[in-house]
Scaffold this active site. Structure first.
Site, PDB file in Angstrom:
ATOM      1  N   ASP A  36      58.591 -66.997  -0.514  1.00 25.97           N
ATOM      2  CA  ASP A  36      57.862 -65.870  -1.106  1.00 25.97           C
ATOM      3  C   ASP A  36      57.116 -66.334  -2.356  1.00 25.97           C
ATOM      4  O   ASP A  36      57.485 -67.313  -2.984  1.00 25.97           O
ATOM      5  CB  ASP A  36      58.843 -64.742  -1.476  1.00 25.97           C
ATOM      6  CG  ASP A  36      58.199 -63.365  -1.448  1.00 25.97           C
ATOM      7  OD1 ASP A  36      58.505 -62.581  -0.533  1.00 25.97           O
ATOM      8  OD2 ASP A  36      57.368 -63.076  -2.336  1.00 25.97           O
ATOM      9  N   VAL A  58      51.768 -68.379   1.309  1.00 24.45           N
ATOM     10  CA  VAL A  58      51.620 -68.709   2.733  1.00 24.45           C
ATOM     11  C   VAL A  58      50.158 -68.881   3.162  1.00 24.45           C
ATOM     12  O   VAL A  58      49.901 -69.348   4.279  1.00 24.45           O
ATOM     13  CB  VAL A  58      52.311 -67.679   3.653  1.00 24.45           C
ATOM     14  CG1 VAL A  58      53.814 -67.655   3.422  1.00 24.45           C
ATOM     15  CG2 VAL A  58      51.700 -66.281   3.490  1.00 24.45           C
ATOM     16  N   TYR A 149      43.088 -54.317   6.534  1.00 23.57           N
ATOM     17  CA  TYR A 149      44.485 -54.416   6.988  1.00 23.57           C
ATOM     18  C   TYR A 149      44.557 -54.274   8.509  1.00 23.57           C
ATOM     19  O   TYR A 149      45.236 -55.051   9.179  1.00 23.57           O
ATOM     20  CB  TYR A 149      45.319 -53.340   6.292  1.00 23.57           C
ATOM     21  CG  TYR A 149      46.797 -53.420   6.581  1.00 23.57           C
ATOM     22  CD1 TYR A 149      47.604 -54.348   5.908  1.00 23.57           C
ATOM     23  CD2 TYR A 149      47.406 -52.583   7.511  1.00 23.57           C
ATOM     24  CE1 TYR A 149      48.973 -54.417   6.167  1.00 23.57           C
ATOM     25  CE2 TYR A 149      48.760 -52.649   7.774  1.00 23.57           C
ATOM     26  CZ  TYR A 149      49.548 -53.573   7.096  1.00 23.57           C
ATOM     27  OH  TYR A 149      50.890 -53.650   7.361  1.00 23.57           O
TER      28      TYR A 149
HETATM   29  P1  NAD Z   1      56.742 -55.669   0.763  1.00 23.79           P
HETATM   30  O1  NAD Z   1      55.546 -55.485  -0.091  1.00 23.79           O
HETATM   31  O2  NAD Z   1      58.008 -54.958   0.433  1.00 23.79           O
HETATM   32  O3  NAD Z   1      57.070 -57.224   0.917  1.00 23.79           O
HETATM   33  C1  NAD Z   1      56.088 -58.174   1.162  1.00 23.79           C
HETATM   34  C2  NAD Z   1      56.544 -59.507   0.605  1.00 23.79           C
HETATM   35  O4  NAD Z   1      55.538 -60.487   0.909  1.00 23.79           O
HETATM   36  C3  NAD Z   1      56.706 -59.495  -0.931  1.00 23.79           C
HETATM   37  O5  NAD Z   1      57.950 -60.052  -1.293  1.00 23.79           O
HETATM   38  C4  NAD Z   1      55.555 -60.360  -1.412  1.00 23.79           C
HETATM   39  O6  NAD Z   1      55.826 -61.049  -2.636  1.00 23.79           O
HETATM   40  C5  NAD Z   1      55.371 -61.311  -0.234  1.00 23.79           C
HETATM   41  N1  NAD Z   1      54.048 -61.918  -0.219  1.00 23.79           N
HETATM   42  C6  NAD Z   1      52.852 -61.292  -0.340  1.00 23.79           C
HETATM   43  N2  NAD Z   1      51.850 -62.186  -0.302  1.00 23.79           N
HETATM   44  C7  NAD Z   1      52.427 -63.411  -0.143  1.00 23.79           C
HETATM   45  C8  NAD Z   1      51.914 -64.723  -0.022  1.00 23.79           C
HETATM   46  N3  NAD Z   1      50.598 -64.975  -0.084  1.00 23.79           N
HETATM   47  N4  NAD Z   1      52.787 -65.756   0.138  1.00 23.79           N
HETATM   48  C9  NAD Z   1      54.129 -65.523   0.178  1.00 23.79           C
HETATM   49  N5  NAD Z   1      54.666 -64.283   0.054  1.00 23.79           N
HETATM   50  C10 NAD Z   1      53.833 -63.241  -0.095  1.00 23.79           C
HETATM   51  O7  NAD Z   1      56.230 -55.281   2.233  1.00 23.79           O
HETATM   52  P2  NAD Z   1      56.958 -54.755   3.559  1.00 23.79           P
HETATM   53  O8  NAD Z   1      56.593 -53.330   3.711  1.00 23.79           O
HETATM   54  O9  NAD Z   1      58.361 -55.201   3.640  1.00 23.79           O
HETATM   55  O10 NAD Z   1      56.070 -55.537   4.634  1.00 23.79           O
HETATM   56  C11 NAD Z   1      56.545 -56.644   5.411  1.00 23.79           C
HETATM   57  C12 NAD Z   1      55.546 -56.865   6.522  1.00 23.79           C
HETATM   58  O11 NAD Z   1      55.504 -55.694   7.346  1.00 23.79           O
HETATM   59  C13 NAD Z   1      54.115 -57.075   6.043  1.00 23.79           C
HETATM   60  O12 NAD Z   1      53.494 -58.043   6.854  1.00 23.79           O
HETATM   61  C14 NAD Z   1      53.474 -55.722   6.239  1.00 23.79           C
HETATM   62  O13 NAD Z   1      52.087 -55.811   6.401  1.00 23.79           O
HETATM   63  C15 NAD Z   1      54.171 -55.237   7.481  1.00 23.79           C
HETATM   64  N6  NAD Z   1      54.207 -53.795   7.681  1.00 23.79           N
HETATM   65  C16 NAD Z   1      54.615 -52.940   6.705  1.00 23.79           C
HETATM   66  C17 NAD Z   1      54.681 -51.553   6.973  1.00 23.79           C
HETATM   67  C18 NAD Z   1      55.195 -50.555   5.961  1.00 23.79           C
HETATM   68  O14 NAD Z   1      55.056 -49.353   6.201  1.00 23.79           O
HETATM   69  N7  NAD Z   1      55.810 -50.935   4.874  1.00 23.79           N
HETATM   70  C19 NAD Z   1      54.308 -51.082   8.229  1.00 23.79           C
HETATM   71  C20 NAD Z   1      53.888 -51.985   9.203  1.00 23.79           C
HETATM   72  C21 NAD Z   1      53.852 -53.345   8.920  1.00 23.79           C
END
Ligand code: NAD
Length: 248
Positions: A36, A58, A149
């Site tokens: 992360d 990443v 997105y």
């Molecule tokens: P979150 O924001 O709680 O966690 C995302 C994590 O990714 C964070 O710890 C952040 O520091 C890390 N991150 C961001 N950019 C980064 C980078 N360049 N390199 C390394 N780490 C990085 O988000 P979440 O809701 O747990 O989302 C997880 C995944 O699920 C994401 O891919 C998101 O798009 C997807 N998603 C989320 C939702 C939702 O409703 N929350 C719905 C569908 C899909």
């Protein structure tokens, strides 16, 4: 379901669904490395998992290949890669500038590709491995005000399908989860103010057939299943975890 001794990497493991997944995989017996950008969060979660933290971005291909090589050097192999790192941008096309578009693609698309490419290189040698990508309902259906997105998650679904076909005969399974609205810090990201409990209930009532948001653990359990041998006949699947959102 056991993941005893499996060597797993979880990107985005410092928060939300990545964190829930890292904890569940570790609780199921896996040796977990949390990758992360957030150093404090990665340390906190990896300490809780008895695993390691790797801090980096990443979207950087050199970091991704060094991260995977480092895990293989330390553990002898990589069995499971979960690509959960991601960002959101709440803007229509006119409100999305060049840098925001490129950053979205760099993190959500390049990040999945660079980590997966690095991992399959090692998994092919062992003819075994499981990759789980985080897509989204918005990778399959459109939504207003999130064009970059939506585009990025559509690409994640297609990376999943195309790589699944490339590596099916090598014993590597590659799947994605497509969550709906999940109660994580991302829900508040990019909004002028965090949504209130009433805002979230209205969102759920208006858009989610089951009438509630998901908790991160409800998605993590599907990821852990896909990581395990219980999903031995699954590859190239985009598994909706959305309370019926895309059933309409
Ligand atoms: P979150 O924001 O709680 O966690 C995302 C994590 O990714 C964070 O710890 C952040 O520091 C890390 N991150 C961001 N950019 C980064 C980078 N360049 N390199 C390394 N780490 C990085 O988000 P979440 O809701 O747990 O989302 C997880 C995944 O699920 C994401 O891919 C998101 O798009 C997807 N998603 C989320 C939702 C939702 O409703 N929350 C719905 C569908 C899909």
């Amino acid at each position: 379901m056991s993941l005893d001794g499996r060597v797993a990497v979880v990107t985005g493991g410092a928060s939300g669904m990545g964190e829930a997944t890292a904890r569940l995989l570790a609780g199921s017996g896996a040796v977990v490395t949390v990758v992360d950008l957030d150093a404090d969060g990665a340390e906190r979660v990896s300490d809780g998992c008895g695993g390691r933290a790797l801090v980096g971005d990443v979207s950087d291909p050199v970091f991704c290949s060094q991260a995977i090589d480092g895990v293989v050097d330390a553990n002898g192999r990589i069995d499971v890669l979960v690509n959960a790192a991601g960002i959101v941008l709440r803007a229509d096309a006119a409100g999305t500038d060049d840098d925001q578009w490129r950053r979205m693609m760099a993190v959500n698309v390049d990040g999945v590709f660079f980590m997966s490419r690095a991992a399959v290189g090692h998994m092919v040698d062992r003819r075994s491995g499981s990759i789980i990508n985080f897509g989204s309902i918005w990778g399959d259906v459109g939504a207003a005000g999130v064009v970059a997105y939506c585009a990025s998650k559509g690409a994640v679904h297609q990376i999943t399908r195309a790589m699944a076909l490339d590596y099916a005969a090598d014993g590597i399974r590659i799947n994605a989860v497509a969550p709906g609205e999940v109660n994580t810090p991302m829900l508040s990201a990019g909004r002028p103010a965090p949504p209130t409990a009433e805002d979230l209930q209205r969102l759920a009532d208006e858009t989610i057939p089951m009438g509630r948001l998901a908790e991160p653990e409800e998605v993590a359990r599907v990821v852990a299943f896909l990581a395990s041998d219980d999903a031995s006949y699954m590859t190239g699947s985009i598994v909706a975890v959305d309370a019926g959102y895309t059933a309409r």
